[in-house]
Enzyme design. Structure first.
Site, mmCIF file in Angstrom:
data_model
loop_
_atom_site.group_PDB
_atom_site.id
_atom_site.type_symbol
_atom_site.label_atom_id
_atom_site.label_comp_id
_atom_site.label_asym_id
_atom_site.label_seq_id
_atom_site.Cartn_x
_atom_site.Cartn_y
_atom_site.Cartn_z
ATOM 1 N N LYS A 138 -17.833 -10.023 -7.712
ATOM 2 C CA LYS A 138 -16.405 -9.727 -7.613
ATOM 3 C C LYS A 138 -15.551 -10.872 -8.160
ATOM 4 C CE LYS A 138 -16.382 -6.673 -3.567
ATOM 5 N NZ LYS A 138 -15.752 -6.463 -2.241
ATOM 6 N N LYS B 101 -10.632 -12.717 -2.960
ATOM 7 C CA LYS B 101 -12.046 -12.582 -2.610
ATOM 8 C C LYS B 101 -12.625 -13.910 -2.125
ATOM 9 C CE LYS B 101 -11.985 -8.313 -4.115
ATOM 10 N NZ LYS B 101 -10.590 -8.255 -4.568
ATOM 11 N N ARG C 277 -4.252 -3.650 4.772
ATOM 12 C CA ARG C 277 -5.278 -2.606 4.869
ATOM 13 C C ARG C 277 -6.650 -3.234 4.721
ATOM 14 N NH1 ARG C 277 -5.114 0.821 0.186
ATOM 15 N NH2 ARG C 277 -7.134 -0.053 -0.409
ATOM 16 N N SER D 230 -1.807 0.580 -0.584
ATOM 17 C CA SER D 230 -1.249 1.885 -0.927
ATOM 18 C C SER D 230 -1.999 3.042 -0.286
ATOM 19 C CB SER D 230 -1.233 2.055 -2.452
ATOM 20 O OG SER D 230 -2.529 1.865 -2.968
ATOM 21 N N ASN E 187 -6.805 -5.960 2.010
ATOM 22 C CA ASN E 187 -5.697 -5.886 1.057
ATOM 23 C C ASN E 187 -4.434 -6.408 1.721
ATOM 24 O OD1 ASN E 187 -6.883 -3.996 -1.261
ATOM 25 N ND2 ASN E 187 -7.560 -3.207 0.727
ATOM 26 N N GLU F 43 -7.342 -7.530 -7.921
ATOM 27 C CA GLU F 43 -7.102 -6.344 -7.117
ATOM 28 C C GLU F 43 -6.840 -5.166 -8.046
ATOM 29 O OE1 GLU F 43 -7.538 -6.486 -3.925
ATOM 30 O OE2 GLU F 43 -7.778 -8.654 -3.929
ATOM 31 N N GLY F 44 -6.916 -3.956 -7.470
ATOM 32 C CA GLY F 44 -6.544 -2.769 -8.219
ATOM 33 C C GLY F 44 -7.707 -1.917 -8.674
ATOM 34 N N GLU G 158 -13.195 -5.346 1.726
ATOM 35 C CA GLU G 158 -12.143 -6.307 1.393
ATOM 36 C C GLU G 158 -10.972 -6.078 2.332
ATOM 37 O OE1 GLU G 158 -10.655 -5.682 -2.528
ATOM 38 O OE2 GLU G 158 -10.217 -3.564 -2.206
ATOM 39 N N ARG H 39 -11.072 7.290 1.514
ATOM 40 C CA ARG H 39 -11.270 7.580 0.098
ATOM 41 C C ARG H 39 -12.751 7.867 -0.121
ATOM 42 N NH1 ARG H 39 -9.040 2.414 -2.824
ATOM 43 N NH2 ARG H 39 -9.994 1.516 -0.967
#
Length: 497
Positions: free
Chosen positions: A389, A330, A121, A146, A141, A393-394, A139, A473
């Site tokens: 950064k 990153k 993603r 998800s 993923n 992740e998360g 970024e 989102r």
């Protein structure tokens, strides 16, 4: 048990909209395990209607996804790229160093499975800083990407609301179809067929079986495979609908069975590695699908690390394998933005142009990065224009604005090398209503677009490279983060303008 719903004093039309939205959320599985009461389900935060997004920029994001897929595939098979790019990072980030050790041992030196699968993603924001709005990559993923199911179901709910409430003035043709739950289960089925042919049948797979859905189902029925898809999950996972509906779709559409296990549970099974077969509950695993393993919190003990090593040392198809996982760091993203790097791996000039058009301004902060001092000076002079950064992740890990200079000053050179500096984006703000914790709010929001891609390939051949859905989102404009599982954002959908 569902969390209670509180409808505020809204105009009658908005009361009806809110009531129907809550019903559609429940019907469509837009739920997570409640953060306080684990036996209760709560609605995911979601908007009551779709948000506007540029038609041209959405088309750009969809088109470039297969280019990014191809780039990751080319990087994955270069034995030197990851080691070279992450060399300094591993000296100062123990988590990344451990992952690179696994990559070196189980991918470069003793790999048992050439096939790899990725559910990827790429996330974007629309930057308004230039003469015209432009798409900028936040970024990419590469592990545990998800919210594909939840996004598709929010799209479905919003389409129904647009049909029922014409006062929303949203035309269905302006709401792009989301194909995540069509594309991803099909990709898993094709990967499982490939596993059987490569590992058990050992004959050539015909192109028709792989490309035609009806023949794919017929081949699965003929094989009568007893192999499993292993979902590698976090203990006490809250985001259950996003994962479970994929499990159920694999079973109902293709007859493919799944099992869910944590890394610790896999590590504690003390498996025999002599035949390279990964087993779960004494059954053979064809595909290991990571919905965990991307954060140090997923490895609290050695059993968890052993579980990861058992998977990587097996002949199961990893989704993703350790190489693809590391390509999502990153540092790799920052390095790819350097002049001439993409061109070493992608030879289509138009594809290179599409990829490079999404890159943000980024600075490496390692001792050996030639743009390090320039980046530090820029961050201190105008911290509001940047995001600092780490290799994590998360969500919830980044440092924004005024906090950047003091954070830089607090670290020595080696610690700072584990970070990258990226330009900050200032997207369009829109007014919207959204639901969180059973209550309706109205606020200015900003949106982040995610484009899913699916990739199946070996070192020599790409079997599948597709766009496979989208995610929008949104977040309250005053917030820096969009991670809704951390309480920052909400699931949205798109109407094209």
């Amino acid at each position: 048990q569902m969390a209670s719903i509180k409808l505020p004093d809204l105009p009658v039309s908005e009361q009806d909209l809110a009531s129907d939205a809550f019903a559609l959320a429940a019907i469509n599985g837009l739920v997570v395990v409640d953060i306080e009461e684990t036996r209760k389900l709560s609605h995911v935060p979601f908007t009551l209607k779709p948000s506007p997004f540029s038609r041209a920029l959405f088309a750009e994001a969809v088109e470039v996804q297969t280019d990014f897929n191809a780039l990751l595939q080319a990087l994955r098979v270069d034995p030197n790229f990851i080691l070279n790019v992450l060399q300094e990072t591993t000296q100062n980030d123990p988590f990344t160093a451990k992952l690179v050790d696994i990559y070196r041992v189980y991918f470069l030196e003793s790999r048992k499975q050439a096939l790899s699968m990725g559910v990827l993603r790429s996330d974007y924001m629309v930057s308004q800083s230039g003469r015209r709005p432009t798409l900028r990559q936040v970024e990419i993923n590469t592990i545990a990407s998800s919210f594909g199911f939840l996004s598709e179901r929010v799209c479905r709910a919003h389409r129904m609301l647009a049909l029922k409430f014409p006062q929303l003035r949203i035309q269905l043709e302006d709401m792009p179809q989301n194909r995540f739950m069509e594309a991803i289960p099909s990709a898993f089925a094709r990967a499982l067929v490939l596993y059987e042919y490569k590992c058990n049948i050992r004959t050539q797979l015909s192109k028709e079986v792989f490309d035609d859905e009806r023949q794919l189902k017929a081949e699965l029925a003929r094989q009568k495979s007893s192999t499993l898809v292993l979902f590698v999950v976090q203990p006490d996972e809250r985001n259950i609908a996003d994962q479970r509906f994929l499990e159920f779709e694999l079973l109902s559409r293709y007859g493919i069975r799944s099992v869910r296990k944590t890394l610790a549970a896999i590590g504690e099974e003390n498996q025999d590695r002599s035949d390279s077969i990964l087993r779960a509950n004494e059954e053979e695993v064809a595909i290991s699908y990571f919905r965990a393993g991307y954060t140090p919190d997923d490895y609290p003990n050695e059993s968890c690390w052993l579980g990861r090593e058992l998977i990587e040392s097996s002949r199961s198809i990893k989704c993703p394998d350790i190489a693809t996982h590391l390509l999502g760091t990153k540092k790799v993203q920052q390095y790819l933005a350097k002049d001439g790097v993409v061109e070493k791996y992608i030879f289509d000039d138009e594809a290179v142009r599409r990829i490079r058009a999404t890159f943000a301004t980024q600075y490496g902060l390692g001792v050996h990065d030639d743009d390090r001092e320039l980046g530090i000076a820029a961050a201190k002079a105008s911290p509001e224009l940047f995001v600092l950064k780490p290799q994590r992740e998360g969500g919830g890990n980044n440092i924004f604005g005024a906090g950047i200079p003091s954070h830089i000053e607090s670290m020595d050179d080696s610690a700072l090398s584990a970070f990258v500096l990226q330009e900050r984006f200032f997207p369009t703000v829109t007014r919207s209503m959204f639901v969180r914790s059973g209550e309706i709010f109205e606020s200015d929001i900003e949106s982040e677009l995610g484009i899913f891609g699916v990739l199946i390939g070996s070192d020599e051949k790409v079997f599948l490279n597709e766009y496979s859905g989208h995610l929008l989102r949104s977040k309250v404009a005053s917030s820096n983060e969009t991670g809704f599982m951390l309480g920052f954002g909400m699931i949205d959908s798109i109407f094209l303008t």
